[in-house]
Design a protein around this motif. Sequence first.
Motif, PDB file in Angstrom:
ATOM      1  N   LEU A   1       6.738  60.230  64.953  1.00 18.49           N
ATOM      2  CA  LEU A   1       5.638  60.944  64.308  1.00 18.49           C
ATOM      3  C   LEU A   1       4.332  60.840  65.089  1.00 18.49           C
ATOM      4  O   LEU A   1       3.585  61.817  65.203  1.00 18.49           O
ATOM      5  CB  LEU A   1       5.439  60.413  62.884  1.00 18.49           C
ATOM      6  CG  LEU A   1       6.549  60.746  61.884  1.00 18.49           C
ATOM      7  CD1 LEU A   1       6.342  59.989  60.577  1.00 18.49           C
ATOM      8  CD2 LEU A   1       6.626  62.243  61.613  1.00 18.49           C
TER       9      LEU A   1
ATOM     10  N   ARG B   1       5.063  63.760  67.999  1.00 14.14           N
ATOM     11  CA  ARG B   1       4.398  64.871  67.303  1.00 14.14           C
ATOM     12  C   ARG B   1       2.876  64.771  67.375  1.00 14.14           C
ATOM     13  O   ARG B   1       2.181  65.699  66.981  1.00 14.14           O
ATOM     14  CB  ARG B   1       4.862  64.923  65.851  1.00 14.14           C
ATOM     15  CG  ARG B   1       6.368  65.150  65.756  1.00 14.14           C
ATOM     16  CD  ARG B   1       6.806  65.573  64.377  1.00 14.14           C
ATOM     17  NE  ARG B   1       6.350  66.902  64.012  1.00 14.14           N
ATOM     18  CZ  ARG B   1       7.152  67.853  63.541  1.00 14.14           C
ATOM     19  NH1 ARG B   1       8.469  67.640  63.478  1.00 14.14           N
ATOM     20  NH2 ARG B   1       6.682  69.010  63.171  1.00 14.14           N
TER      21      ARG B   1
ATOM     22  N   HIS C   1      -1.797  60.592  58.985  1.00 15.45           N
ATOM     23  CA  HIS C   1      -0.858  61.690  58.768  1.00 15.45           C
ATOM     24  C   HIS C   1       0.589  61.219  58.889  1.00 15.45           C
ATOM     25  O   HIS C   1       1.462  61.686  58.150  1.00 15.45           O
ATOM     26  CB  HIS C   1      -1.135  62.819  59.758  1.00 15.45           C
ATOM     27  CG  HIS C   1      -2.391  63.572  59.451  1.00 15.45           C
ATOM     28  ND1 HIS C   1      -3.095  64.288  60.407  1.00 15.45           N
ATOM     29  CD2 HIS C   1      -3.096  63.699  58.308  1.00 15.45           C
ATOM     30  CE1 HIS C   1      -4.157  64.834  59.849  1.00 15.45           C
ATOM     31  NE2 HIS C   1      -4.185  64.494  58.572  1.00 15.45           N
TER      32      HIS C   1
ATOM     33  N   TYR D   1       3.536  61.409  55.970  1.00 10.50           N
ATOM     34  CA  TYR D   1       4.891  61.926  56.166  1.00 10.50           C
ATOM     35  C   TYR D   1       5.933  60.961  55.602  1.00 10.50           C
ATOM     36  O   TYR D   1       6.957  61.382  55.068  1.00 10.50           O
ATOM     37  CB  TYR D   1       5.152  62.144  57.660  1.00 10.50           C
ATOM     38  CG  TYR D   1       4.963  63.566  58.121  1.00 10.50           C
ATOM     39  CD1 TYR D   1       6.029  64.466  58.135  1.00 10.50           C
ATOM     40  CD2 TYR D   1       3.719  64.020  58.545  1.00 10.50           C
ATOM     41  CE1 TYR D   1       5.864  65.773  58.564  1.00 10.50           C
ATOM     42  CE2 TYR D   1       3.539  65.328  58.974  1.00 10.50           C
ATOM     43  CZ  TYR D   1       4.611  66.207  58.984  1.00 10.50           C
ATOM     44  OH  TYR D   1       4.438  67.497  59.387  1.00 10.50           O
TER      45      TYR D   1
ATOM     46  N   SER E   1      11.059  71.099  61.459  1.00 13.24           N
ATOM     47  CA  SER E   1      10.118  71.532  60.426  1.00 13.24           C
ATOM     48  C   SER E   1       9.734  70.375  59.510  1.00 13.24           C
ATOM     49  O   SER E   1      10.563  69.494  59.232  1.00 13.24           O
ATOM     50  CB  SER E   1      10.736  72.646  59.586  1.00 13.24           C
ATOM     51  OG  SER E   1      11.798  72.151  58.802  1.00 13.24           O
ATOM     52  N   PRO E   2       8.490  70.368  59.032  1.00  8.45           N
ATOM     53  CA  PRO E   2       8.066  69.311  58.100  1.00  8.45           C
ATOM     54  C   PRO E   2       8.944  69.246  56.848  1.00  8.45           C
ATOM     55  O   PRO E   2       9.230  68.153  56.356  1.00  8.45           O
ATOM     56  CB  PRO E   2       6.633  69.717  57.754  1.00  8.45           C
ATOM     57  CG  PRO E   2       6.162  70.499  58.927  1.00  8.45           C
ATOM     58  CD  PRO E   2       7.369  71.242  59.417  1.00  8.45           C
TER      59      PRO E   2
END
Length: 475
Positions: free
Chosen positions: A282, A286, A292, A296, A346-347
């Motif tokens: 993450l 990403r 953030h 997640y 995708s999230p």
Amino acid sequence: MLVLAICCMSLFIVGLDVTVVNVALPSIGHEFHATVSGLQWVIASYSLVIASLLMLAGSTADRVGRRRTFQVGLALFTLGSLLCSLAPSLAALVAFRMVQAVGGSMLNPVAMSIITNTFTGRTERARAIGIWGGVVGLSMALGPVVGGLLVSSIGWRSIFWVNIPVGITAIILTALFVPESKAPRARRFDPVGQALVMVTLATLVYGIIEGPVRGWTAPEIIGCFAAAAVAGAGFAAYEGRAREPLLDVRFFRSAPFSGATMIAVSAFAGLGGFLLLSTIYLQDVRGLSALHAGLYMLPMAAMTAICSPLSGRIVGSRGPRLPLIGAGIAITVSAITLTRLTAGTSPASLVVSYLLFGLGFGLVNAPITNTAMSGMPRTQAGVAAAVASTSRQVGSSLGVAVIGSVVVSAMAGPIKTGFVPASHVGWWLLAGCGIAVLTIGLLTTGAWARHTADLVAADFRPGEPGTGTEFEPAA
């Protein structure tokens, strides 16, 4: 319930520490210019020390007093947290994490022993353990958000400050409200067994973490694995003959107890690998901030918080089999979906995978503890709880060490690859952990397994050192 609440405070800061530190790993790595193996040590050193000392802490609490041991553990954990916040280097941080772990080893098994001697009925104990498991989920749910917010706004050192006021408050409340208790005839200290446990775990984890860096055929690594094998075999042989062993091997004649131990190792190996891989993915792949990244992972932790008390109620009314089946399936499916991870996944897909893992991990905690404690004499509560907790920490250490090292080896192999494709083998290993939870859960929760637990319980007769049916409050 007040005693349960005070005990849960210790679990809260220990559980919070897991996810908080994981979210902070990239920031720690950037400040100290650490490699992946260096970051593995920040996590593994803590789990390793706890795993090495938990059984000693449990038996010591039964001998010298559970409240006294609990307070010492809180004080050391709080001191270790303060030192971690001041660490000038990665090596110092790892050392101070070990101080934290010495204190942490005195918290969960001792608190569980206090709870077991407070809630004596099968159903009320299962529900209390369900609340205990819910606190695990709550601390994990808050950890990513609190850690991400602190790391993003103040810096990674602030994550250790959270433990200090909670630890001090718990020390004061314990002195005021928790009654002292201990076993009427507790076991004596077993220095040989303790030394063999420490050598086995330390050399095994060191070899696994440093293998990709130094080379799997390096004499140092081969020597570590050889030492682990010899020390492990020596421990099994010595404890089987010792009059008052650190770990009574009779416990393992109980299929539910042995199963709970193996399930704990599998589930927490999955958790350790999940947190390590997810955090690096993450933030480093990403490019998300710590806050953030924490958001997640919040669905996973929140699902754990919701499912843990539900699992405790199911165990209390219907037994451990159903939650273990659900846990094994959910963890396996979650890991398999993550084997197709890409930099652009995708999230929504990530959230679904994280929710599934949280569901599985939330269901597995209460069956582990309840099954490990069932059928054991109440005066063996400290040692039995410590074995269950030790299995969790061994699993966490091995998960971080094995999965992290496999990924590092894939990245540094003949065909160089990035983190994301290299992580796929790690997710497959995590799927194997889920399959192990499912299979062992099915094998060790039937009528035959319950019969073996009854035989073990009958084998502990009053009059043996450290056995009996009641605990005696300290004068």
